[in-house]
Design a protein around this motif. Sequence first.
Motif, PDB file in Angstrom:
ATOM      1  N   SER A  63       7.379   2.826   1.035  1.00  0.00           N
ATOM      2  CA  SER A  63       6.401   3.738   0.615  1.00  0.00           C
ATOM      3  C   SER A  63       5.186   3.158   1.105  1.00  0.00           C
ATOM      4  O   SER A  63       4.819   2.215   1.602  1.00  0.00           O
ATOM      5  CB  SER A  63       6.419   3.803  -0.956  1.00  0.00           C
ATOM      6  OG  SER A  63       6.237   2.428  -1.225  1.00  0.00           O
ATOM      7  N   GLU A  82       0.873   3.760  -0.393  1.00  0.00           N
ATOM      8  CA  GLU A  82       0.113   4.288  -1.550  1.00  0.00           C
ATOM      9  C   GLU A  82      -1.477   3.967  -1.149  1.00  0.00           C
ATOM     10  O   GLU A  82      -1.697   3.042  -0.708  1.00  0.00           O
ATOM     11  CB  GLU A  82       0.673   3.509  -2.701  1.00  0.00           C
ATOM     12  CG  GLU A  82      -0.247   3.870  -4.000  1.00  0.00           C
ATOM     13  CD  GLU A  82      -0.035   3.176  -5.217  1.00  0.00           C
ATOM     14  OE1 GLU A  82      -0.719   3.216  -6.226  1.00  0.00           O
ATOM     15  OE2 GLU A  82       0.790   2.127  -5.281  1.00  0.00           O
ATOM     16  N   THR A  86       0.249   8.892  -3.192  1.00  0.00           N
ATOM     17  CA  THR A  86       1.309   8.333  -2.452  1.00  0.00           C
ATOM     18  C   THR A  86       0.711   9.115  -1.075  1.00  0.00           C
ATOM     19  O   THR A  86       0.557  10.242  -0.918  1.00  0.00           O
ATOM     20  CB  THR A  86       2.671   8.631  -2.395  1.00  0.00           C
ATOM     21  OG1 THR A  86       3.227   8.307  -3.732  1.00  0.00           O
ATOM     22  CG2 THR A  86       3.664   8.583  -1.526  1.00  0.00           C
TER      23      THR A  86
END
Length: 464
Positions: free
Chosen positions: A423, A425, A432
């Motif tokens: 991910s 961020e 996100t």
Amino acid sequence: MGLENIKRIGCALLLGFVLVMGNAQSVDTASLAWFKDAKFGLFLHWGLYSQTAGDWKGHPAKGGEHFMLYERIPLKEYALIANDFNPTGFNARQWAKDARRAGMRYVIITSKHHDGFAMYDSKCSDYNIVKCTPWGKDPMKELAEACREEGLKFGFYYSLGRDWEDPDVPTNWPVKAGRSNTWDYPDEDAKQLPRYMERKVKSQLRELLTQYGRIDFLWFDTPELVTKDMSREIRELIHSLQPQCLINSRIGNGMGDYSIVEQKLTGGIDNRPWEACLTMGKNWCYNRHDTVYKKPDVMIRHLADIVSKGGNLLLNIGPDGKGCFPALARPGLDAFHLWLEMNGEAIYGTRPWHTYGELYDPSVREKSNEKAFHDAVYDGTPQEIVPDFRYTQKGNAVYVIVRHVTAPSFTLSAFRPSDRVVSVECMDSHQTAEWRQDAGGLHIALDAGEKHCPVYVLKVTLDM
């Protein structure tokens, strides 16, 4: 004595030696581990030179806080400055609160600079703030207590191989007697450094290490002609009184715990403990003519660069003659507070990644600002802003510190296929980011309408 008894005694002695060394090393290791996690400290240059504020006899003085040397002021005349030094605005609690609010983790202040004037109640030298000024107080006692109350570690700067008040301090930079008081004490060859070390240095270090509670740092400056034996004796003295105290490399002769980079940035990662000390303005001390301080985003940019390469930033403020922080320091302190509130995770407790950074545009490089070092007023930090990225790492997170890149999309080629991204961020918005990864790197696409600081952070979580 039988062979078995000899073996048993030998093993016992060896075990005792290992335990003693292990305990000594564990204290040193714990202090250094804390230091490497802390990343950000406050440096304070405060002394008689703060009272004159950059002027001498109606003209701007040469040499900043070194102006006694550059103006060749006789000691008796320089000492008269103390008659006007009355810092009634000094507020140790406020200083400590300002440091803590800005995200700093430790404070180091000048206990004695090159002029030889002690900024504390020294019993071995009457040339000090308590005995010579109308104020007559010991600010170090209040500041040490205030820092501990705010959870800050505390230490003293001490000018080691220069002292323009003492008759026994020869120097050798950049030439023989180059930084000595030769107008009061002209016979350089008659100066006996060991006498100064015994009479003043060791005595004052004992005072600093016994009068103010726990001392976490001794930050020496200008070792000059200090010998290896002298450095060793000083280190032994410090650790006999405060075993946990960290000592910087300017104790001399390779005896320090961490190295120093002054007024410049480094070229690469160094995983050994080190610290860069930088000023907000041009001078270390308060100077009324120093009216242009570094922009807050530039100072944050410097912090990111230093941390990405494994170091700490010791950022300097010069309080004025009244004992107050200059108004020009406030924007920087406020900016660090806001930025580290959002992005401190990318700074504290991190370590360098496999590379410290990369350029946004490989064809546009930051120009070097290397120039001949000058120990009075010098700034070798970059003078231009080039869009780029810096990296730090902690656990399974890689932090991308985006420095002055305004484009909403870019590629981070430092990410290899083996860096399996989970991910991405934006730490300021907690949103996100869109991303994809291929052999060319990590491709980032942000919301074009989203506003970010000039220096912002992406948290990239990896599958590890």
